[in-house]
Design a protein around this motif. Structure first.
Motif, mmCIF file in Angstrom:
data_model
loop_
_atom_site.group_PDB
_atom_site.id
_atom_site.type_symbol
_atom_site.label_atom_id
_atom_site.label_comp_id
_atom_site.label_asym_id
_atom_site.label_seq_id
_atom_site.Cartn_x
_atom_site.Cartn_y
_atom_site.Cartn_z
ATOM 1 N N GLY A 259 21.108 17.557 20.916
ATOM 2 C CA GLY A 259 20.609 16.288 21.425
ATOM 3 C C GLY A 259 18.905 16.317 22.139
ATOM 4 N N LEU A 260 18.593 17.503 21.796
ATOM 5 C CA LEU A 260 17.024 17.690 22.172
ATOM 6 C C LEU A 260 16.062 16.813 21.222
ATOM 7 N N ALA A 261 16.712 16.506 20.049
ATOM 8 C CA ALA A 261 15.850 15.672 19.147
ATOM 9 C C ALA A 261 16.802 14.940 18.254
ATOM 10 N N GLN A 262 16.449 13.749 17.666
ATOM 11 C CA GLN A 262 17.277 13.076 16.845
ATOM 12 C C GLN A 262 16.925 12.378 15.710
ATOM 13 N N ASP A 263 17.667 12.666 14.557
ATOM 14 C CA ASP A 263 17.295 12.071 13.263
ATOM 15 C C ASP A 263 16.904 10.438 13.269
ATOM 16 N N TYR A 264 16.105 10.154 12.233
ATOM 17 C CA TYR A 264 15.937 8.777 12.416
ATOM 18 C C TYR A 264 15.611 8.132 10.987
ATOM 19 N N ASP A 265 15.563 6.975 10.763
ATOM 20 C CA ASP A 265 14.903 6.333 9.126
ATOM 21 C C ASP A 265 13.635 5.891 9.526
ATOM 22 N N VAL A 266 12.937 6.009 8.230
ATOM 23 C CA VAL A 266 11.564 5.630 8.165
ATOM 24 C C VAL A 266 11.594 4.325 6.988
ATOM 25 N N ASP A 267 11.219 3.359 7.316
ATOM 26 C CA ASP A 267 11.261 1.973 6.249
ATOM 27 C C ASP A 267 10.052 1.208 6.206
ATOM 28 N N GLY A 268 9.609 0.490 5.126
ATOM 29 C CA GLY A 268 8.659 -0.373 5.057
ATOM 30 C C GLY A 268 8.619 -1.251 3.949
ATOM 31 N N SER A 269 8.077 -2.512 4.046
ATOM 32 C CA SER A 269 7.878 -3.120 2.834
ATOM 33 C C SER A 269 6.545 -3.888 2.656
ATOM 34 N N THR A 270 5.861 -4.096 1.568
ATOM 35 C CA THR A 270 4.544 -4.704 1.528
ATOM 36 C C THR A 270 4.941 -6.268 1.796
ATOM 37 N N GLU A 271 3.736 -6.926 2.047
ATOM 38 C CA GLU A 271 3.593 -8.149 1.612
ATOM 39 C C GLU A 271 3.928 -8.527 0.182
ATOM 40 N N MET A 272 4.178 -10.068 -0.069
ATOM 41 C CA MET A 272 4.475 -10.421 -1.482
ATOM 42 C C MET A 272 3.021 -10.051 -2.433
ATOM 43 N N LYS A 273 3.202 -9.451 -3.589
ATOM 44 C CA LYS A 273 2.268 -9.083 -4.387
ATOM 45 C C LYS A 273 2.446 -9.940 -5.800
ATOM 46 N N THR A 274 1.357 -10.010 -6.594
ATOM 47 C CA THR A 274 1.401 -10.623 -7.799
ATOM 48 C C THR A 274 0.890 -9.955 -8.927
ATOM 49 N N ARG A 275 1.434 -9.948 -9.881
ATOM 50 C CA ARG A 275 0.715 -9.212 -11.119
ATOM 51 C C ARG A 275 1.368 -9.717 -12.315
ATOM 52 N N VAL A 276 0.700 -10.158 -13.164
ATOM 53 C CA VAL A 276 0.948 -10.565 -14.828
ATOM 54 C C VAL A 276 1.574 -9.166 -15.463
ATOM 55 N N MET A 277 2.856 -9.363 -15.986
ATOM 56 C CA MET A 277 3.599 -8.543 -16.679
ATOM 57 C C MET A 277 2.932 -8.219 -17.819
ATOM 58 N N ASP A 278 2.939 -6.779 -18.089
ATOM 59 C CA ASP A 278 2.406 -6.373 -19.648
ATOM 60 C C ASP A 278 3.317 -6.440 -20.520
ATOM 61 N N CYS A 279 3.403 -7.416 -21.513
ATOM 62 C CA CYS A 279 4.469 -7.757 -22.346
ATOM 63 C C CYS A 279 3.743 -7.745 -23.870
ATOM 64 N N PRO A 280 4.363 -7.221 -24.931
ATOM 65 C CA PRO A 280 3.833 -7.076 -26.290
ATOM 66 C C PRO A 280 3.850 -8.568 -26.875
ATOM 67 N N GLY A 281 2.731 -8.902 -27.257
ATOM 68 C CA GLY A 281 2.813 -10.328 -27.830
ATOM 69 C C GLY A 281 2.281 -11.281 -26.805
ATOM 70 N N THR A 282 1.938 -11.094 -25.678
ATOM 71 C CA THR A 282 1.425 -12.058 -24.930
ATOM 72 C C THR A 282 -0.019 -11.920 -24.543
#
Length: 282
Positions: A259-282
Motif C-alpha cells: 500500500g506504499l504505492a499503487q498500480d494504475y492505468d494510462v490511457d489516451g486518444s487523439t482528436e479525430m484525424k482524416t486520411r485517404v485510404m491507400d487502395c489499389p485502383g483508386t
C-alpha cells in the motif's frame, strides 16, 4: 535515471485468448504458448475484421482495454522498515529524473509512489512526435493494415449500393509496441510497453474517375493504453540498474502490495484525424 520507470506491459500472454481483441505486433518480445499464440503479421489482416456495424458516421470507440495483470493484491501485506526505506530512495530517484530531463518518467513514478491509483491520461500524438518508430508503426503499418482489410470490402459494398456514398464505423484491434531506449529514454522508463489501436468510420464516395473504385476516407482516432504495474514477463529479466541503484520488479511490486504505492492505468486518444485510404485502383 536509467530503468527506474520501466514496467512490463499490462497484460499476460494468455490475454490474447480472452476475446478482448489483443494482437501482438512484430516488435513484441513475449513468448506465447501454442494454445494461445499471437497472430502473425499476415493474420492481423483478418483479425481486425469484420467491421463492427456501429452507428453510421460515428466513432464506436476502442475495444475493451487489455487487462492489467497487476503487481499482486493491493495492501495485502504490511510494510516493513526496508520497504519504507526503499520508498524514500525512489522518491529521491524521481528528483534525479527531473534533473536529468526525464519529465514523464519522473511524473509517472511519482504518481505510482503517491498511491492514489487514479488513471493518468497520455497524449498519443505526443508519443508519436517523440518516438519516430512508434509513429511509423501506427502510420506505416497499423493503419495500412486496416486499408488492406477494408478496401475490397468497401469497394464491393459501394458497387452493390449502386455507387451511392455511404459510411460505416470500425474498431481496430489492440497491438503491442515495445519502447526501446533509443526511441525515447524518457518514455522508455515511463512506460516500457504500450498498446495502441484505432477506431472511427470510413466513408465511400465516387472518385469521379471512369472505371475507378470509390474514394475511401478514414476518420479515426488513435488510442493508447498501458497498465503501470510491476510484474516480470517472459523475455524480461525483471531488473534495471540505474548507476548503483538496482530496480527489481519484485521490489517494485511489493510496494503495491504493502500500500506504499499503487498500480494504475494510462490511457489516451487523439482528436479525430482524416486520411485517404491507400487502395489499389483508386
Amino acid at each position: 535515471m536509467g530503468g527506474v520507470l520501466r514496467q512490463a506491459p499490462g497484460a499476460s500472454p494468455a490475454a490474447d485468448c480472452d476475446g478482448r481483441g489483443i494482437a501482438n505486433d512484430r516488435r513484441a518480445k513475449d513468448e506465447y504458448p501454442d494454445s494461445c499464440r499471437s497472430p502473425s503479421a499476415a493474420e492481423n489482416f483478418t483479425i481486425m475484421g469484420p467491421m463492427r456495424q456501429g452507428v453510421e458516421g460515428v466513432d464506436p470507440g476502442h475495444l475493451p482495454v487489455p487487462p492489467r495483470s497487476g503487481s499482486g493484491k493491493y495492501r495485502s501485506i504490511s510494510p516493513n522498515a526496508k520497504d519504507r526505506a526503499y520508498e524514500e530512495a525512489l522518491y529521491a530517484l524521481v528528483g534525479g529524473a527531473k534533473l536529468k530531463g526525464l519529465p514523464h518518467a519522473a511524473a509517472y513514478m511519482r504518481h505510482y509512489l503517491d498511491g492514489t491509483g487514479k488513471p493518468v491520461k497520455v497524449d498519443p500524438d505526443e508519443l508519436m512526435d517523440d518516438m519516430r518508430d512508434f509513429a511509423t508503426m501506427v502510420d506505416g503499418y497499423y493503419l495500412p493494415t486496416i486499408d488492406a482489410d477494408y478496401c475490397r470490402e468497401f469497394s464491393e459494398a459501394f458497387a452493390a449500393n449502386g455507387g451511392r456514398p455511404f459510411n460505416k464505423s470500425f474498431q481496430g484491434r489492440w497491438e503491442l509496441f515495445y519502447i526501446e531506449k533509443n526511441d525515447s529514454e524518457d518514455w522508455y522508463y515511463a512506460l516500457g510497453g504500450i498498446y495502441h489501436s484505432a477506431s472511427g468510420y470510413i466513408t465511400a464516395v465516387p472518385s469521379g474517375r471512369p472505371g475507378a473504385g470509390p474514394t475511401l476516407t478514414m476518420h479515426y482516432r488513435v488510442h493508447v493504453h498501458d497498465g503501470y504495474d510491476w510484474n516480470k514477463k517472459a523475455g524480461d529479466d525483471g531488473k534495471v540498474d540505474i548507476g548503483p541503484f538496482k530496480i527489481r520488479d519484485e521490489q517494485q511490486g511489493r510496494l503495491h502490495e504493502t500500500g506504499l504505492a499503487q498500480d494504475y492505468d494510462v490511457d489516451g486518444s487523439t482528436e479525430m484525424k482524416t486520411r485517404v485510404m491507400d487502395c489499389p485502383g483508386t
